[in-house]
Design an enzyme around this catalytic site. Sequence first.
Site, PDB file in Angstrom:
ATOM      1  N   ASP A 267      15.816  29.824 -27.252  1.00 47.10           N
ATOM      2  CA  ASP A 267      17.068  30.159 -27.887  1.00 47.10           C
ATOM      3  C   ASP A 267      16.801  30.221 -29.395  1.00 47.10           C
ATOM      4  OD1 ASP A 267      19.933  30.301 -28.148  1.00 47.10           O
ATOM      5  OD2 ASP A 267      19.860  28.218 -28.834  1.00 47.10           O
TER       6      ASP A 267
ATOM      7  N   ASP B 166      23.513  26.401 -23.436  1.00 45.37           N
ATOM      8  CA  ASP B 166      22.186  26.677 -22.881  1.00 45.37           C
ATOM      9  C   ASP B 166      21.904  25.960 -21.568  1.00 45.37           C
ATOM     10  OD1 ASP B 166      21.511  28.332 -24.963  1.00 45.37           O
ATOM     11  OD2 ASP B 166      20.752  26.684 -26.186  1.00 45.37           O
TER      12      ASP B 166
ATOM     13  N   CYS C 114       0.855  -1.168   0.000  1.00 38.80           N
ATOM     14  CA  CYS C 114       0.000   0.000   0.000  1.00 38.80           C
ATOM     15  C   CYS C 114       0.897   1.226   0.000  1.00 38.80           C
ATOM     16  CB  CYS C 114      -0.847   0.023   1.262  1.00 38.80           C
ATOM     17  SG  CYS C 114       0.166  -0.157   2.721  1.00 38.80           S
TER      18      CYS C 114
ATOM     19  N   CYS D 206       3.099   1.652   2.997  1.00 38.86           N
ATOM     20  CA  CYS D 206       4.378   0.942   3.091  1.00 38.86           C
ATOM     21  C   CYS D 206       5.435   1.714   2.331  1.00 38.86           C
ATOM     22  CB  CYS D 206       4.313  -0.438   2.471  1.00 38.86           C
ATOM     23  SG  CYS D 206       2.837  -1.325   2.802  1.00 38.86           S
TER      24      CYS D 206
ATOM     25  N   ASP E 232      19.094  24.411 -27.477  1.00 38.62           N
ATOM     26  CA  ASP E 232      19.712  23.264 -28.129  1.00 38.62           C
ATOM     27  C   ASP E 232      20.989  22.858 -27.446  1.00 38.62           C
ATOM     28  OD1 ASP E 232      20.850  25.703 -29.062  1.00 38.62           O
ATOM     29  OD2 ASP E 232      22.048  24.490 -30.406  1.00 38.62           O
TER      30      ASP E 232
HETATM   31  P1  ADP Z   1      22.775  31.693 -30.105  1.00 41.98           P
HETATM   32  O1  ADP Z   1      22.453  32.484 -28.907  1.00 41.98           O
HETATM   33  O2  ADP Z   1      22.050  32.235 -31.303  1.00 41.98           O
HETATM   34  O3  ADP Z   1      22.559  30.238 -29.933  1.00 41.98           O
HETATM   35  P2  ADP Z   1      25.660  31.721 -29.545  1.00 41.98           P
HETATM   36  O4  ADP Z   1      25.486  32.234 -28.165  1.00 41.98           O
HETATM   37  O5  ADP Z   1      26.185  30.355 -29.694  1.00 41.98           O
HETATM   38  O6  ADP Z   1      24.353  31.924 -30.441  1.00 41.98           O
HETATM   39  O7  ADP Z   1      26.658  32.690 -30.326  1.00 41.98           O
HETATM   40  C1  ADP Z   1      26.410  34.081 -30.412  1.00 41.98           C
HETATM   41  C2  ADP Z   1      27.250  34.758 -31.435  1.00 41.98           C
HETATM   42  O8  ADP Z   1      28.638  34.664 -31.087  1.00 41.98           O
HETATM   43  C3  ADP Z   1      27.149  34.163 -32.813  1.00 41.98           C
HETATM   44  O9  ADP Z   1      26.083  34.704 -33.527  1.00 41.98           O
HETATM   45  C4  ADP Z   1      28.496  34.534 -33.426  1.00 41.98           C
HETATM   46  O10 ADP Z   1      28.445  35.828 -33.921  1.00 41.98           O
HETATM   47  C5  ADP Z   1      29.436  34.511 -32.254  1.00 41.98           C
HETATM   48  N1  ADP Z   1      30.159  33.233 -32.155  1.00 41.98           N
HETATM   49  C6  ADP Z   1      29.993  32.270 -31.250  1.00 41.98           C
HETATM   50  N2  ADP Z   1      30.840  31.233 -31.444  1.00 41.98           N
HETATM   51  C7  ADP Z   1      31.550  31.546 -32.550  1.00 41.98           C
HETATM   52  C8  ADP Z   1      32.578  30.892 -33.295  1.00 41.98           C
HETATM   53  N3  ADP Z   1      33.036  29.684 -32.960  1.00 41.98           N
HETATM   54  N4  ADP Z   1      33.075  31.543 -34.370  1.00 41.98           N
HETATM   55  C9  ADP Z   1      32.635  32.729 -34.718  1.00 41.98           C
HETATM   56  N5  ADP Z   1      31.675  33.397 -34.081  1.00 41.98           N
HETATM   57  C10 ADP Z   1      31.130  32.838 -33.002  1.00 41.98           C
HETATM   58 MG    MG Z   2      22.285  28.176 -29.369  1.00 41.79          MG
END
Ligand code: ADP
Ligand code: MG
Length: 715
Positions: free
Chosen positions: A414, A611, A12, A15, A607
Amino acid sequence: MKKIYIVAGLDCANCAYRLERGLSKDSRVEKASVDFSTKRLYITYKDKEIPFKELSLLTSTIDSGFKLSELDTNKKASTKIFTKELWILLIRIIISSVLMALGILGQYVFNWEMYIYIPIYSVALLIVLYDITWKFIKNVIHLQNPFDENLLLTIAAIGSFLLVLFGHPSFFEGVLVIILSQIGEIFESVATNKSRNAIQKAVDLRADKANLINGDNINVVHPSELAIGDHILIKVGEIIPVDGVVVSGEGSIDTSSLTGEFIPVNAQEGYLALSGCILKTGSIIMEVKKDFASSTASKILELVSSSGERKAKAEKFISKFAKVYTPIIFSLAIIIAIVPLSLLIFNVNVDASTWSDWIYRALCFLVIGCPCAIVISVPLAYFSGIGLSSKHGVVIKGANYLDRLCSISTIISDKTGTLTEGSFVIKKEVIQDGISKELFHEYLIAAESLSNHPIAKAIIGQENVQSFALLEQNYEEISGKGTTTTYKNVALVAGNYDFMVENKINVLKSQENGTIVYLSANKKYYGYVVLDDMIRSSAKQMIDLLHKKGIKIIMLTGDNDKHAQSVASELNVDSYKSQLMPDEKTKFIEEFMAPTKSKKSVVFMGDGINDAPSIIRADVGIAMGGVGSDAAVDNADIVIMNDDPLKIIDAINIAHWTRNKALFNIIVALAIKLALMILSTFGLVEMWMAVLADTGLTCLLVVNSLLLLYKKVRR
Ligand code: ADP
Ligand code: MG
């Protein structure tokens, strides 16, 4: 560290609490939680786990009836529908019925003396009743609240024997009540076991065999014996046992068990096949990419398996409710039993048959009052809801999240990888004068060669990353900004506008619409590329449907404002925030949630890559399972397997159906019980009706809960 065990002998809900509390007292246990409807015990250990032998001993000291077993992760968990205990119970019922029949013949047909048939009845009663009474006694010994159905039934049975003192020799009724309720117990167990198996089957997509290719031979083995790199053959109709890549052959694969989508996918060489899907036509040979335990099917099972630990409000309500409800029923029954006393006060003549009549009514009242129907069927409704969403590719990690999905005020999402595909393409290149195209490309690829960001993947394309990486030093990636590295002794910086400014590089801000990555070498500006990311085809549809439900959607992104605005207006989101760093996203969610402090929930969808903190912070964190990073999927409360944002609409609908199912069960059970209790007070209910009302109702409601698993999901 968390472990799951199976406990047999949980009779139950009471328990279950006792076990929870008993284990929590151990200093090594951080939290123990028992799911009564699935018979699972979840233990979170502080650091070291208790050895199984010791734990078994510990549980059996809490109650000798509890039998612990380890959850065998390789085997399909299926409960036997008709267990040994049920067979024993059935035999007891048969013996007792024969004796009862003998007693009836003796008492009414052959007019035997009382001292002959009373012992016969008594033995008959003892045979069917002893376990029920024993459970009641155990409650008393363990200083537990003894007011449960075991007490109610014991008193009802013994009470009807004692009615003989009032000239109402209803011995057989006492035996009959227990026989009927034990038969009901069998039906209940069968119905619950069947439901449990059906739900388990929906959630456990794992294959139990694999065809391992061994030279010219094919050996049939258990999937857990496969190693990465092995080649396996999949025949028509077989479940793909582990995640792998097709190396030869061709066929169509039904992914509906993972995604809920019924359109088969064509699988050719190079196709990444996920475990749990079924090969519909053709025949393929696959190379194993992930072992059994880390393949998709096992992962899903693992995620859903602990869902019983996080209970829904309705479930918590019931356990509290049962605690007050049974004593109330008990007190009311006592009041009914002593009604004749009040007649005495008014000088009405009360004879023995009046007494026996009212006591009989009280006993019926007790039987009807059993709360089993609710206690069993409601958790099962939540379990069904989780099974149903799992069938549609949405993994929900706890019943409480189904609750929260019923009251969403806002979904914060996002952008990249969630509302968009997350697979970029280079749309345009703008290279500064005097710099060769070849050098620009070489430097850009070098800068991104070690990054896993979707942007980097688009830039690298088919290039051999290794050859670049070997020439690099001091690679660094600043999440949400860009990367820096030294390649062939040239200092490279690639990233967004802010990042260039931070690195004191003189760039001209581009007005292009898209995600822009600027490049510099040795502080000299080289140019930029514009990348485009496709908006997911169903994202717009999802947002329209959310708006119809009165749910707001906010988009967060690290991308530049111009691009963010164009995506936001195309998707028709309620508002958006751009150029956010990952920690600013989390801060935004915290600030958004804080002032309202409302009961409505805030959902975050993301994704992955960066995040995870936001997913943890929101009331409900949703991760895209396909593209999502492991961190996001592990921390999420809900995982969408095929990354289709529309699935969130399904999840919300399923959450509402589940809650309605649970509420329906509670209300119907209470209404029927209340009506019958009132009737029984007026003497209009016979004992057998009372038993039927109790066990029959439980079976019906359990079946009702199970039906949810087969509901058609429409948007
Ligand atoms: P979101 O919030 O759209 O998921 P991110 O936080 O991953 O995007 O990245 C934000 C911005 O930072 C991108 O739009 C890009 O301009 C820059 N950025 C992030 N990582 C890279 C990378 N490896 N090479 C070049 N630009 C980058
Ligand atoms: Mg992202």
